[in-house]
Design a protein around this motif. Structure first.
Motif, PDB file in Angstrom:
ATOM      1  N   ARG A  70       8.218   5.601  -2.443  1.00 44.62           N
ATOM      2  CA  ARG A  70       7.367   6.403  -3.324  1.00 44.62           C
ATOM      3  C   ARG A  70       7.092   5.646  -4.622  1.00 44.62           C
ATOM      4  O   ARG A  70       5.974   5.662  -5.144  1.00 44.62           O
ATOM      5  N   ALA A  71       8.113   4.981  -5.148  1.00 44.85           N
ATOM      6  CA  ALA A  71       7.933   4.192  -6.362  1.00 44.85           C
ATOM      7  C   ALA A  71       7.015   3.007  -6.104  1.00 44.85           C
ATOM      8  O   ALA A  71       6.174   2.651  -6.944  1.00 44.85           O
ATOM      9  N   ILE A  72       7.156   2.382  -4.932  1.00 43.16           N
ATOM     10  CA  ILE A  72       6.289   1.260  -4.586  1.00 43.16           C
ATOM     11  C   ILE A  72       4.848   1.737  -4.443  1.00 43.16           C
ATOM     12  O   ILE A  72       3.908   1.064  -4.888  1.00 43.16           O
ATOM     13  N   HIS A  73       4.649   2.913  -3.859  1.00 45.04           N
ATOM     14  CA  HIS A  73       3.303   3.480  -3.727  1.00 45.04           C
ATOM     15  C   HIS A  73       2.672   3.691  -5.094  1.00 45.04           C
ATOM     16  O   HIS A  73       1.512   3.319  -5.321  1.00 45.04           O
ATOM     17  N   ALA A  74       3.420   4.269  -6.020  1.00 48.86           N
ATOM     18  CA  ALA A  74       2.891   4.516  -7.362  1.00 48.86           C
ATOM     19  C   ALA A  74       2.540   3.213  -8.058  1.00 48.86           C
ATOM     20  O   ALA A  74       1.511   3.103  -8.740  1.00 48.86           O
ATOM     21  N   ASP A  75       3.388   2.213  -7.878  1.00 52.23           N
ATOM     22  CA  ASP A  75       3.158   0.913  -8.502  1.00 52.23           C
ATOM     23  C   ASP A  75       1.916   0.241  -7.925  1.00 52.23           C
ATOM     24  O   ASP A  75       1.050  -0.251  -8.670  1.00 52.23           O
ATOM     25  N   ALA A  77      -0.606   1.665  -6.338  1.00 60.18           N
ATOM     26  CA  ALA A  77      -1.800   2.434  -6.663  1.00 60.18           C
ATOM     27  C   ALA A  77      -2.254   2.193  -8.093  1.00 60.18           C
ATOM     28  O   ALA A  77      -3.460   2.201  -8.385  1.00 60.18           O
ATOM     29  N   ALA A  78      -1.296   1.946  -8.987  1.00 65.02           N
ATOM     30  CA  ALA A  78      -1.624   1.726 -10.398  1.00 65.02           C
ATOM     31  C   ALA A  78      -1.968   0.271 -10.697  1.00 65.02           C
ATOM     32  O   ALA A  78      -2.442  -0.045 -11.790  1.00 65.02           O
ATOM     33  N   GLY A  79      -1.706  -0.619  -9.742  1.00 60.24           N
ATOM     34  CA  GLY A  79      -1.981  -2.031  -9.957  1.00 60.24           C
ATOM     35  C   GLY A  79      -1.012  -2.696 -10.902  1.00 60.24           C
ATOM     36  O   GLY A  79      -1.320  -3.727 -11.507  1.00 60.24           O
ATOM     37  N   THR A  80       0.199  -2.148 -11.028  1.00 60.49           N
ATOM     38  CA  THR A  80       1.212  -2.731 -11.905  1.00 60.49           C
ATOM     39  C   THR A  80       2.179  -3.597 -11.097  1.00 60.49           C
ATOM     40  O   THR A  80       2.015  -3.776  -9.890  1.00 60.49           O
ATOM     41  N   ALA A 295       1.008  -7.989  -0.654  1.00 64.69           N
ATOM     42  CA  ALA A 295       0.812  -6.658  -0.070  1.00 64.69           C
ATOM     43  C   ALA A 295       0.536  -5.601  -1.132  1.00 64.69           C
ATOM     44  O   ALA A 295      -0.095  -4.578  -0.847  1.00 64.69           O
ATOM     45  N   LEU A 296       1.008  -5.844  -2.353  1.00 67.14           N
ATOM     46  CA  LEU A 296       0.764  -4.876  -3.428  1.00 67.14           C
ATOM     47  C   LEU A 296      -0.724  -4.664  -3.682  1.00 67.14           C
ATOM     48  O   LEU A 296      -1.130  -3.585  -4.104  1.00 67.14           O
ATOM     49  N   SER A 297      -1.515  -5.690  -3.444  1.00 73.48           N
ATOM     50  CA  SER A 297      -2.959  -5.561  -3.659  1.00 73.48           C
ATOM     51  C   SER A 297      -3.717  -5.310  -2.361  1.00 73.48           C
ATOM     52  O   SER A 297      -4.942  -5.359  -2.341  1.00 73.48           O
ATOM     53  N   SER A 298      -2.969  -5.037  -1.277  1.00 78.20           N
ATOM     54  CA  SER A 298      -3.604  -4.720  -0.005  1.00 78.20           C
ATOM     55  C   SER A 298      -3.772  -3.208   0.107  1.00 78.20           C
ATOM     56  O   SER A 298      -2.834  -2.455  -0.155  1.00 78.20           O
ATOM     57  N   PRO A 299      -4.958  -2.745   0.490  1.00 78.68           N
ATOM     58  CA  PRO A 299      -5.148  -1.289   0.584  1.00 78.68           C
ATOM     59  C   PRO A 299      -4.249  -0.618   1.614  1.00 78.68           C
ATOM     60  O   PRO A 299      -3.955   0.572   1.509  1.00 78.68           O
ATOM     61  N   ASP A 300      -3.782  -1.363   2.608  1.00 75.86           N
ATOM     62  CA  ASP A 300      -2.995  -0.749   3.664  1.00 75.86           C
ATOM     63  C   ASP A 300      -1.630  -0.282   3.201  1.00 75.86           C
ATOM     64  O   ASP A 300      -1.080   0.677   3.765  1.00 75.86           O
ATOM     65  N   LEU A 301      -1.034  -0.936   2.209  1.00 76.75           N
ATOM     66  CA  LEU A 301       0.280  -0.492   1.738  1.00 76.75           C
ATOM     67  C   LEU A 301       0.183   0.884   1.090  1.00 76.75           C
ATOM     68  O   LEU A 301       0.965   1.790   1.402  1.00 76.75           O
ATOM     69  N   VAL A 302      -0.774   1.056   0.208  1.00 74.00           N
ATOM     70  CA  VAL A 302      -0.970   2.364  -0.428  1.00 74.00           C
ATOM     71  C   VAL A 302      -1.308   3.414   0.620  1.00 74.00           C
ATOM     72  O   VAL A 302      -0.758   4.527   0.613  1.00 74.00           O
ATOM     73  N   GLU A 303      -2.205   3.081   1.532  1.00 73.93           N
ATOM     74  CA  GLU A 303      -2.641   4.039   2.540  1.00 73.93           C
ATOM     75  C   GLU A 303      -1.522   4.380   3.525  1.00 73.93           C
ATOM     76  O   GLU A 303      -1.350   5.547   3.923  1.00 73.93           O
TER      77      GLU A 303
END
Length: 357
Positions: A70-75, A77-80, A295-303
């Protein structure tokens, strides 16, 4: 709960105990927990009164279900970049566990997934039980096996590791032993006796004393089609061989793979093949760090996290949606040096050597 409460530290005779203590989250790891574990290991390694370190999980459900996604998702999604800092310390911890100079006993009871594998399967004495379910399920959330998972899985017999990496399948005690993810099986109801004996006796002697044959696994009977199908050069060919094999279990594996992130699947296969050629766990972790940060900038991780954990609709919209639409350039991006670093992008590059200083 404070950060200190999330990892309980205690000593019992000559044994020092790490207890992951977030049972409602199946002891999922966050950054503070990783730092606390790392600090304890450094102190105990220097303490002559400590002969053995033991890691267990609070509650009845498992040792550790992985990282706090969940923390990774928030990060993401925020681009941090908080996740990159977390992974840096987590992967350093994985490497420290692998080279820990004293017996490190990992009690892999119940669920052991993702980051849970990282804090257990690199240890010197790895104990599973009849309740163990061990997995690296990252492709299902648009991610790639990390925490040294590519190192472990690329060294499993034949193509068993490729099967586990692409499908994210969980295995029991027998298959964990077969794949080199564990060393001994101890009945769950004997674990209290094992932990008590570790206070005075040597780790290997104690575990061997209580070890019993593991419940029969499933993978050994499937080696012929697993080795043939997963020995193919591309994910598309692997899926094709699985579907054409005539084996019901192979068809089921193909159907599972086709629900995973196409990008994550192709990057995972590339990572496994590259890691098989590497010489050390540290080199594998360096490569995984590049892949994870990409992967942080890949849309699939957030999705993927949204679909599996946040909204729980189990209907991820992958981008691109099919294997055939994933380009070689998209895959290669995951292995490129990070911005602002020097060094070769290929396997074994040294641009992250400072991570393991």
């Amino acid at each position: 709960m404070t950060d200190d409460d999330a990892v309980l530290l205690r000593t019992d005779g000559h044994a020092a105990h790490l207890v992951l203590n977030r049972p409602r989250a199946i002891n999922a790891l966050n950054h503070a927990m990783v730092k606390r574990i790392a600090g304890a290991l450094t102190a105990w390694e220097r303490d002559p009164a400590v002969a053995t370190v033991v890691i267990t999980g609070a509650g009845e459900r498992g040792l550790c279900a992985g990282g706090d996604i969940r923390a990774i998702h928030a990060d993401a999604a925020a681009g941090t970049t908080a996740s990159a800092a977390f992974w840096r310390d987590e992967y350093r911890l994985n490497a420290h566990i692998a080279r820990f100079s004293k017996p490190y006993v990992a009690v892999m009871d119940g669920i052991v997934m993702g980051g849970g594998v990282g804090v257990s399967a690199h240890g010197g004495v790895r104990v599973v039980t009849e309740r163990s379910r061990v997995a690296m399920p990252e492709t299902g959330i648009g991610f790639v096996p990390d925490v040294g998972g590519t190192w472990l899985l690329s060294r499993a017999p034949g193509e068993l590791g490729t099967h586990l990496a692409l499908t994210g399948a969980a295995v029991g005690a027998g298959d964990a032993l077969l794949c080199g993810l564990a060393d001994h099986c101890v009945p769950a109801d004997r674990l209290p006796e094992v932990l008590a004996a570790l206070a005075t006796d040597g780790a290997q002697d104690v575990v061997k004393r209580y070890a019993r044959p593991a419940p029969a696994g499933e993978l050994a009977d499937h080696r012929s089609w697993i080795d043939h199908c997963y020995g193919a050069g591309t994910v598309e060919e692997i899926v094709g061989r699985l579907l054409d094999s005539g084996e019901p279990a192979a068809k089921e594996a193909a159907q599972t793979i086709l629900t995973r992130s196409p990008v994550a699947l192709k990057v995972t296969l590339a990572a496994l093949r590259r890691t098989a050629e590497l010489r050390t766990l540290e080199e594998a972790l360096e490569q995984e760090y590049r892949v994870s940060c990409a992967a942080l900038s890949s849309p699939d991780l957030v999705e993927g996290i949204r679909a599996q954990v946040i909204d729980k609709d189990r209907a991820p919209r992958w981008s691109p949606p099919t294997l055939g639409e994933v380009t070689a350039e998209q895959v290669e991006r995951f292995f490129a040096p990070l911005a602002g670093t020097a060094g070769a992008a290929g396997p074994g590059g040294t641009e992250f050597a400072h991570v393991f200083e």
